[in-house]
Design a protein around this motif. Structure first.
Motif, short mmCIF file in Angstrom:
data_model
loop_
_atom_site.label_atom_id
_atom_site.label_comp_id
_atom_site.label_asym_id
_atom_site.label_seq_id
_atom_site.Cartn_x
_atom_site.Cartn_y
_atom_site.Cartn_z
N TYR A 1 -2.29 11.94 -12.26
CA TYR A 1 -2.50 10.79 -11.38
C TYR A 1 -1.94 9.51 -12.00
O TYR A 1 -1.36 8.67 -11.31
N ASN B 1 -1.41 -4.00 -4.92
CA ASN B 1 -0.48 -2.88 -4.78
C ASN B 1 -1.15 -1.53 -5.00
O ASN B 1 -2.17 -1.43 -5.68
N GLN B 2 -0.50 -0.50 -4.38
CA GLN B 2 -0.85 0.89 -4.72
C GLN B 2 -0.68 0.99 -6.25
O GLN B 2 0.31 0.50 -6.80
N ARG B 3 -1.63 1.62 -6.90
CA ARG B 3 -1.59 1.64 -8.37
C ARG B 3 -0.89 2.90 -8.87
O ARG B 3 -0.62 3.82 -8.12
N GLU B 4 -0.61 2.94 -10.15
CA GLU B 4 -0.06 4.11 -10.88
C GLU B 4 1.37 4.48 -10.51
O GLU B 4 2.12 5.02 -11.32
N TRP C 1 1.48 7.84 -6.99
CA TRP C 1 0.23 8.20 -7.66
C TRP C 1 -0.25 9.59 -7.29
O TRP C 1 -0.84 10.29 -8.09
N GLY D 1 0.82 -1.22 0.00
CA GLY D 1 0.00 0.00 0.00
C GLY D 1 0.85 1.26 0.00
O GLY D 1 2.07 1.20 0.07
N THR D 2 0.18 2.41 -0.04
CA THR D 2 0.89 3.69 -0.07
C THR D 2 1.58 3.97 1.27
O THR D 2 2.66 4.56 1.29
N ASP E 1 -4.74 -2.49 -6.07
CA ASP E 1 -5.42 -2.69 -4.78
C ASP E 1 -6.92 -2.43 -4.82
O ASP E 1 -7.69 -3.16 -4.19
N GLN E 2 -7.36 -1.44 -5.58
CA GLN E 2 -8.81 -1.16 -5.57
C GLN E 2 -9.62 -2.22 -6.32
O GLN E 2 -10.73 -2.56 -5.93
N GLY F 1 -8.41 4.02 2.73
CA GLY F 1 -7.00 3.87 3.08
C GLY F 1 -6.35 5.25 3.07
O GLY F 1 -6.96 6.24 3.50
N THR F 2 -5.16 5.34 2.51
CA THR F 2 -4.49 6.62 2.35
C THR F 2 -5.40 7.56 1.56
O THR F 2 -5.61 8.71 1.91
N GLY F 3 -5.94 7.02 0.47
CA GLY F 3 -6.99 7.71 -0.28
C GLY F 3 -8.28 6.92 -0.11
O GLY F 3 -8.33 5.97 0.67
N PHE G 1 -11.37 5.04 -2.49
CA PHE G 1 -11.64 4.65 -3.86
C PHE G 1 -12.94 3.87 -3.91
O PHE G 1 -13.05 2.79 -3.33
O1 LIG Z 1 -2.54 2.65 -1.07
P1 LIG Z 1 -4.01 2.94 -1.15
O2 LIG Z 1 -4.83 1.84 -0.54
O3 LIG Z 1 -4.39 4.28 -0.63
O4 LIG Z 1 -4.41 2.91 -2.70
C1 LIG Z 1 -3.74 3.70 -3.63
C2 LIG Z 1 -4.44 3.61 -4.97
O5 LIG Z 1 -4.26 2.39 -5.61
C3 LIG Z 1 -4.01 4.73 -5.87
O6 LIG Z 1 -4.75 4.72 -7.07
#
Ligand SMILES: O=P(O)(O)OC[C@H](O)CO
Ligand SMILES: Nc1ncnc2c1ncn2[C@@H]1O[C@H](COP(=O)(O)OP(=O)(O)O)[C@@H](O)[C@H]1O
Length: 494
Positions: free
Chosen positions: A133, A79-82, A101, A10-11, A242-243, A263-265, A267
């Protein structure tokens, strides 16, 4: 009993979780890692630290739990994407920091391409808005600014990947350079209809194709982790952003089902089946996790850039709480925010506003405002931002009857209740809120034969708590109006 090991990169932290065949957690190890903010709007991670923390948590969870590693059937990665990494194909050394991201440095290139009229073509092919993004402008920036990057990329010496590819490459000792359709669909280089890297987009962003990983279904045999890393060879059988993984982990496998991950963000994803729905209200269209030979399926997504990260700021920036979870007691120590509204646009605003240049705002502060009011406003801002994007989904013609929730901040009961109040629909929290990791375990379990079909997975979803809306719709509307007013104040002048 057989087990699955899910890696959730994650982030904020790297996590490794062991699940049994009932989808229950039997072991968890987690490690936070460093966030770098070198200048306003920039966010970086150290890709090697990501890899190290992920590996340590894998070793820890296997070491600490009573599970015999020989009974671990497969590994799933989410995983955190992007977030983008560029590395040397021969040495495995990253050429520079991973661009996260949330990082906005690609915005000038986005503006230029918008002015040149490319946005409709990009939207049509990728389902994404032309925004910093996504990975494309991050990779373009690295090729432009990191020493020797362009020349070496042209010679085929470098590889690009989102965090899934980076981890797969590390885990397989540099043997496999691959990604899955969901992660690929966040790069803005991938045609979500054909399931291929798109040559017109590669030309537009000047990306040499030799940099790119092979795209595979989310449930597939990606390669093997050699025995010397964990003491036992393990196959990697599931990969998803992850989403998308959380959507699958929430068993939202059919059109009309939706989840929001805190989470951090934040979604929110709504499954729309095989229909590619283009939003008219600032949402994205994205691929859902692909298993078996099924044809492409899509989801509408709303992305909030700063959610739990606002709570981290209370902890690390203001120092008014020691641990993130302490925000609950502080926020509940006052009956309301005392008129304070907090718009945590630290790195611009995502859906449905899409204001790259916006920055955070606190409005309504008076002499009686305390840390508790600000903490409460930070928690409420998570629900407000989510409500704004779910009402954008409703304007796109898809009203929800209920919302499944998960993620680190979903354990906060007051936040979930306020969310139900604003939305006016029940909010359902499952027993396992680590649904992001669970989705990756499910994808790996489908491929490795632990479950034979998705129906078996759907039956494993168990509710922990339902939050029923308790606020009148008039009051909820008044709250949302206050929020939109605060957002307008944040946006004005950008
Ligand atoms: O690490 P998260 O859970 O905040 O997710 C981050 C997302 O995948 C960003 O698009
Ligand atoms: N009780 C809580 N209330 C609100 N936010 C919380 C709470 N506990 C954790 N958080 C926030 O949740 C986030 C961690 O959630 P997690 O799902 O692990 O995130 P990620 O996958 O983005 O790393 C952090 O930003 C943290 O500040």
């Amino acid at each position: 009993m057989d087990y699955l090991l899910a890696l959730d990169q994650g982030t904020s932290s790297s996590r490794s979780i062991l699940f049994d065949r009932n989808g229950q957690i039997v072991g968890l190890a987690q490690q936070e890692f460093t966030q770098h903010y070198p200048q306003s709007g920039w966010v970086e991670h150290d890709a090697l630290e990501i890899w190290r923390t992920q590996l340590v948590t894998m070793q820890k969870v296997l070491h600490q739990s009573a599970v015999d590693i020989a009974r671990v059937r497969a590994v799933g990665i989410t995983n955190q994407r992007e977030t983008s990494v560029l590395w040397d194909r021969a040495t495995g050394q990253p050429l520079g920091p991973a661009i996260v991201w949330q990082d906005r440095r690609g915005e000038p290139l986005c503006r230029q391409l918008r002015d040149q009229g490319h946005e409709p073509m990009i939207l049509e092919k990728t389902g994404l808005r032309l925004d910093a993004y996504f990975s494309a402008t991050k990779l373009a920036w690295m090729l432009e600014h990191l020493p020797q990057a362009r020349a070496r990329a042209d010679k085929g010496e470098l590889l690009f990947g989102t965090i899934d590819s980076w981890l797969i490459w590390q885990l397989t000792g540099g043997k496999v350079h691959a990604t899955d359709v969901t992660n690929a669909s966040r790069t803005m280089l991938f045609n979500v209809h054909t399931g291929q890297w798109d040559s017109q987009l590669l030309d537009l962003f000047q990306i040499p194709p030799s940099l790119l990983p092979q795209v595979m279904p989310s449930s597939a045999h990606y390669g093997d982790i050699p025995a010397d890393l964990l003491g036992y060879a393990l196959p990697i059988c599931g990969v998803a952003g992850d989403q998308h993984s959380a959507l699958f982990g929430q068993a939202c496998t059919r059109a009309g089902m939706a989840k929001n991950t805190y989470g951090t963000g934040c979604f929110a994803l709504l499954h729309t089946g095989t229909r590619f729905t283009a939003s008219e209200n600032g949402l994205l269209t994205t691929r859902v996790a692909q298993y078996g030979q099924q044809q492409p399926e899509f989801a509408l997504e709303g992305s909030v850039f700063v959610a739990g990260a606002a709570v981290q700021w209370l902890r690390d920036g203001l120092g008014i709480i020691k641990r993130s979870r302490d925000v609950q007691a502080l926020a509940q120590s006052v009956p309301d925010t005392g008129g304070v509204m907090f718009v945590p646009a630290f790195t611009g605003l995502g859906a449905p506003y899409w204001k790259a240049d916006a920055r955070g705002t606190l409005v309504g502060i008076n002499r009686a405002t305390t840390a508790a009011h600000i903490a409460r406003a930070a928690v409420e801002s998570i629900a407000y931002q989510s409500a704004a994007l779910l009402s954008a989904m409703a304007r796109d013609g898809v009203g929800l009857e209920q919302l499944r929730v998960d993620g680190g901040a979903s354990v906060n009961d007051a936040l979930m209740q306020f969310q139900a109040d604003l939305l006016g629909i029940p909010v359902l929290r499952p027993q396992v809120v680590e649904t992001t990791a669970l989705g990756a375990a499910y994808l790996a379990g489908l491929q490795s034969g632990i479950w034979s079909d998705v129906e078996q997975i759907e039956q494993l979803w168990r509710i922990d708590k339902t939050f029923e809306p308790a606020m009148s719709r008039d009051q909820a509307q008044a709250c949302m109006q206050q929020w939109e007013k605060a957002v307008a104040q944040t946006i004005c002048g950008t």
